[in-house]
Structures are given as C-alpha cells and as structure tokens.
Design a protein around this motif. Structure first.
Motif, mmCIF file in Angstrom:
data_model
loop_
_atom_site.group_PDB
_atom_site.id
_atom_site.type_symbol
_atom_site.label_atom_id
_atom_site.label_comp_id
_atom_site.label_asym_id
_atom_site.label_seq_id
_atom_site.Cartn_x
_atom_site.Cartn_y
_atom_site.Cartn_z
ATOM 1 N N HIS A 252 42.280 27.102 40.045
ATOM 2 C CA HIS A 252 41.951 27.123 38.706
ATOM 3 C C HIS A 252 42.150 28.735 38.878
ATOM 4 O O HIS A 252 42.300 28.954 37.857
ATOM 5 N N ALA A 253 41.495 29.825 39.502
ATOM 6 C CA ALA A 253 41.333 31.282 39.313
ATOM 7 C C ALA A 253 42.344 31.625 39.519
ATOM 8 O O ALA A 253 42.353 32.805 38.298
ATOM 9 N N ILE A 254 43.520 30.868 40.131
ATOM 10 C CA ILE A 254 44.990 31.880 39.859
ATOM 11 C C ILE A 254 45.818 32.270 38.643
ATOM 12 O O ILE A 254 46.389 32.533 38.642
ATOM 13 N N ALA A 255 45.223 31.070 38.081
ATOM 14 C CA ALA A 255 45.963 30.411 36.500
ATOM 15 C C ALA A 255 46.172 31.675 35.742
ATOM 16 O O ALA A 255 47.287 31.560 35.061
ATOM 17 N N GLY A 256 45.262 32.951 35.618
ATOM 18 C CA GLY A 256 46.084 33.707 34.756
ATOM 19 C C GLY A 256 47.258 34.880 35.421
ATOM 20 O O GLY A 256 47.946 35.273 34.584
ATOM 21 N N GLN A 257 47.261 35.175 36.942
ATOM 22 C CA GLN A 257 47.857 36.380 37.264
ATOM 23 C C GLN A 257 49.262 34.418 36.883
ATOM 24 O O GLN A 257 50.906 35.110 36.629
ATOM 25 N N VAL A 258 49.246 33.662 36.953
ATOM 26 C CA VAL A 258 50.645 32.816 36.260
ATOM 27 C C VAL A 258 50.916 33.179 35.094
ATOM 28 O O VAL A 258 52.502 32.736 34.926
ATOM 29 N N LYS A 259 50.185 32.787 34.675
ATOM 30 C CA LYS A 259 50.713 33.281 33.297
ATOM 31 C C LYS A 259 50.932 35.315 32.872
ATOM 32 O O LYS A 259 51.954 34.997 32.115
ATOM 33 N N LYS A 260 50.976 35.628 33.884
ATOM 34 C CA LYS A 260 51.163 36.684 33.960
ATOM 35 C C LYS A 260 52.734 36.999 34.171
ATOM 36 O O LYS A 260 53.393 37.767 33.451
ATOM 37 N N ALA A 261 52.764 36.225 35.413
ATOM 38 C CA ALA A 261 54.025 36.389 35.804
ATOM 39 C C ALA A 261 55.417 35.770 35.267
ATOM 40 O O ALA A 261 56.113 35.928 34.277
ATOM 41 N N LYS A 262 54.264 34.492 33.873
ATOM 42 C CA LYS A 262 55.494 33.929 33.263
ATOM 43 C C LYS A 262 55.763 34.931 31.933
ATOM 44 O O LYS A 262 57.311 34.760 31.650
ATOM 45 N N ASP A 263 54.779 35.749 31.549
ATOM 46 C CA ASP A 263 54.969 36.698 30.549
ATOM 47 C C ASP A 263 56.018 37.519 31.013
ATOM 48 O O ASP A 263 57.064 37.887 30.090
ATOM 49 N N ALA A 264 56.318 38.017 32.100
ATOM 50 C CA ALA A 264 56.813 39.038 32.866
ATOM 51 C C ALA A 264 58.325 38.149 32.884
ATOM 52 O O ALA A 264 59.548 38.984 33.550
ATOM 53 N N GLY A 265 58.409 36.644 32.879
ATOM 54 C CA GLY A 265 59.622 36.029 32.869
ATOM 55 C C GLY A 265 60.055 35.653 34.195
ATOM 56 O O GLY A 265 61.185 35.462 34.742
ATOM 57 N N ILE A 266 59.040 35.958 35.451
ATOM 58 C CA ILE A 266 59.262 34.727 36.621
ATOM 59 C C ILE A 266 58.826 34.171 36.903
ATOM 60 O O ILE A 266 57.486 34.066 36.737
ATOM 61 N N PRO A 267 59.767 32.698 37.088
ATOM 62 C CA PRO A 267 59.126 31.647 36.945
ATOM 63 C C PRO A 267 58.461 31.322 38.627
ATOM 64 O O PRO A 267 58.733 32.076 39.498
ATOM 65 N N VAL A 268 57.665 30.831 38.451
ATOM 66 C CA VAL A 268 56.023 30.524 39.308
ATOM 67 C C VAL A 268 56.468 29.187 40.397
ATOM 68 O O VAL A 268 56.897 28.207 39.019
ATOM 69 N N ILE A 269 57.085 28.604 41.201
ATOM 70 C CA ILE A 269 56.597 27.633 42.140
ATOM 71 C C ILE A 269 55.535 27.497 42.840
ATOM 72 O O ILE A 269 55.323 28.135 43.947
ATOM 73 N N ALA A 270 54.909 25.806 41.964
ATOM 74 C CA ALA A 270 53.981 25.773 43.011
ATOM 75 C C ALA A 270 54.341 25.515 44.569
ATOM 76 O O ALA A 270 54.578 24.169 44.634
ATOM 77 N N TYR A 271 53.470 25.484 45.185
ATOM 78 C CA TYR A 271 53.848 25.366 46.628
ATOM 79 C C TYR A 271 53.227 24.600 47.710
ATOM 80 O O TYR A 271 51.481 25.305 47.376
#
Ligand code: GAL
Length: 368
Positions: free
Chosen positions: A111-130
């Motif tokens: 839950h706490a990491i969601a803000g960074q996931v959003k930042k990555a998305k905004d920077a055009g970096i795809p995120v794969i939850a592992y």
C-alpha cells in the motif's frame, strides 16, 4: 480447482506456441512500436534478506534470464530493502531518477509504495509487480497462486494430524506480515480448509515475517494454551517455522506437533527429513523469475503479442482492476516429495541436503 486447471492449460498453450515459433514471429522487427533494443536496464526491488530465496534464487535467475534475452546486453540494477518500507521507497525513487527502462517491484508494503508506482508511471517507466501485488498503476503482475499456497499448507496440516475428528484440537496460526498482500491470501486459503475442522486457539500476524517475532508469539501461545496441548502449528513460511520450533523446544516439548512452512528453504528441507517440520510449499522460483524477466523485456521492447501471451490471467488490486497477470502453480513438499521437487528441479543437490548431520535421515528417506 477449475481455475487452476484453466490457468495451467493457458500456460501450456503459451509454451507450445513459443515452441512452434509463432511467438517468435512477433519478435525483433515485427513489433508495432519497438521502443528499445537489447541495451536495457531492468530495476529490481526485492523486499528482504532474512528469507534466502531472494538473494539465492530470484535475483540471479532474473539477472541471467535478462542477459539471455538481450544477447548479454541488458543489465539488472538490484536493490534489497531488508524489510524496510521507507528504504524501499528510496531505492525506487533512485531507480526512477536513474531512468531505468522497467521496474520489477516486490513490495515490502504494497500500500505504502503506491506513490512511487505512480511516479514511475508518470516518468514513463513500466512497473511489474513481482510476487506481491503492489498497489497503484502497475502494468503487470507475476506471482504464485497464493490462496492455493494456504490451502495446500492447511490440507497437509490436517493430514498430519490424522484421520480422526479434530474439532476440539487446538492449533496455532502464525501468519505473515500484514503489509504483504500475499500473507492475507495465504491466511484466507488456509482458513478455507481449517474452519470448522480444528480450534484455532491463537492467531498472529507476524511483523516483517521475522522468525524472531514468530518465536516470541509462539512463546506467548504456549503460555496461554499449554506446551503439550498444541495439536498443530500453521506457520506461513519456513523462517517462521524455525522460530516456532525454537519456542517449542525452549518449552521442553519433545513430541513435536506438525508444523507447516513455505519456500523450501534448505534448513526447512533438512527439518522435514528429520521430522522437526512436517512440510513446506515448493514454489518454482525459476518459473516465476523467468516469466518476470520475459515480461519485462517484452514490455520494454514493445513486443505486445508476446507480453499478452505471458500475462493471460487477470487480477484486481485495491486500486487497479484487470491487471494482466501470470499465476504459477505450487506443490506441497513433504518428506516423500523431496526428490520429486527441489532435487528434480535442481534447486538443491542431494549433497547440499545430506550433510553429515543428516546422513542417517537421508538414508532412511532413500535420498542418495
Ligand atoms: C511472501 C513470499 C514468500 C516469502 C514471504 C517472506 O510474499 O511469497 O515466498 O518470501 O513473502 O518470507
């Protein structure tokens, strides 16, 4: 069970398509929008070190697979958070600043990491939850069928307790970290099998999955229930099973109740041989880690058909619906299944397991 059969069928189909070269036809050059070549950087964020799987299997397998898929030009930038959610947020921020091409995230706190996931998305970096389902706008998810893990653990525990009626037998439940969504699924799966069949006399969520926290909670449970009145212990992973065992021994218990686990750690396999632990759950790390590497490379290189073929399942997180996913199957690891699982898959050799202290138990189990 039907869901499982379907997902196995889907992954077999993917394999056979790949074997016929059908997937290859969507490879280099044939993609709609090839974004990158082989010279890519994959950011890998793993959650902890207490459990040996991460440094011993997940990281090296991912690293080798990325190299293999990119003619040895792709790199993996690896950071381990050592069970510290704030540290992981910092590591992820760093990877975004470094402009890695894709991030594989195994969250300490989903839950706490969601803000960074959003930042990555905004920077055009795809995120794969592992392995653990991070919240926020992730692009894909790869894990095991985690509810099935809990079901397999609970079924084995009941089987170890014997065929008679156990409705008044007391068991202890040692669940995983409340910040890990897998822990909740393991618990749900286990409860679906245990409810109404045993008495759950004490239940704990274990901070950071730490064996020492499980040991302290088990000491409390023994105080409440009585050392010789515990008919079984559901421990969600092997590290905690080790902590539970220490607490039982410290209380002078000599005839141990069955204890479950997960992760097929080497010392757990040895405990299973001697009967100190009843079972573990074997999860094929190569299957999970290689699928993640394939997804990451396909995503960065714009190989959409290949990416879709790798992510045939759909999963919902608290923030995102219909996440393209792959859920890998698991198997129970009891004494009679050591050679058919961890040895057959090359995770351990007989000599890794059968060190001098375990020679006799190995001979008895027919391991040579
Ligand atoms: C879970 C993971 C398990 C184990 C545990 C921590 O999320 O699925 O394999 O690593 O965390 O020990």
């Amino acid at each position: 069970m039907r869901r499982i059969a379907l997902s196995v069928a889907a992954s077999t189909m993917t394999l056979s398509l790949a074997g016929c070269g059908v997937l290859g036809a969507t490879g280099d050059g044939a993609s709609a929008s090839p974004t990158k070549g082989d010279d890519i950087t994959v950011g890998l964020l793993l959650p902890e070190k207490a459990n040996t799987r991460y440094d011993k299997f997940d990281f090296p397998i991912i690293k080798n697979k990325v190299a293999e898929l990119t003619s040895r030009k792709g790199k993996v930038e690896y950071a381990n958070a050592d069970a510290d959610a704030a540290r992981q947020a910092g590591q992820m921020r760093q990877m975004i600043d470094d402009h890695v091409d894709v991030i594989m995230l195994d969250a300490v706190d989903s839950h706490a990491i969601a803000g960074q996931v959003k930042k990555a998305k905004d920077a055009g970096i795809p995120v794969i939850a592992y392995d653990r389902l991070a919240e926020g706008p992730i692009d894909a998810y790869v894990s095991f069928d985690n509810e099935l893990v809990g079901e397999v653990q609970a079924r084995s525990l009941l089987e170890a307790m014997g065929a008679r009626n156990h409705t008044s037998d007391k068991i202890v439940m040692m669940n995983g970290s409340p910040t890990d969504p897998n822990a909740k699924q393991f618990k749900q799966g286990a409860l679906s099998e245990l409810s109404g069949k045993v008495r759950i006399a004490a239940t704990y969520d274990t901070k950071d999955w730490k064996p020492e926290n499980a040991q302290a909670n088990m000491t409390k449970a023994i105080g409440q229930i009585g050392a010789n009145d515990i008919a079984g212990v559901y421990a969600a992973n092997d590290g905690m099973a080790g902590g539970v065992l220490k607490a039982l021994r410290a209380a002078g218990v000599t005839t141990l109740p069955p204890i479950t686990g997960q992760d097929a750690e080497l010392d757990a396999v040895q405990r299973i041989l001697t009967g100190d632990q009843y079972m573990s759950v074997y999860k094929s790390y190569p299957d999970e880690a290689e699928a993640a590497a394939q997804m990451a490379v396909a995503k960065v290189q714009g190989k959409d058909i290949q990416f879709d073929a790798l992510t045939q399942d759909r999963v919902n997180s608290p923030t995102t619906k219909g996440i393209p996913s792959k859920l890998v199957q698991v198997s129970p690891l009891t004494k009679d299944r050591i050679s058919g699982t961890v040895i057959a898959d090359g995770i351990y050799t007989v000599s890794d397991i059968c060190t001098p202290a375990y020679k006799a138990a190995c001979a008895e189990a027919g391991l040579k």
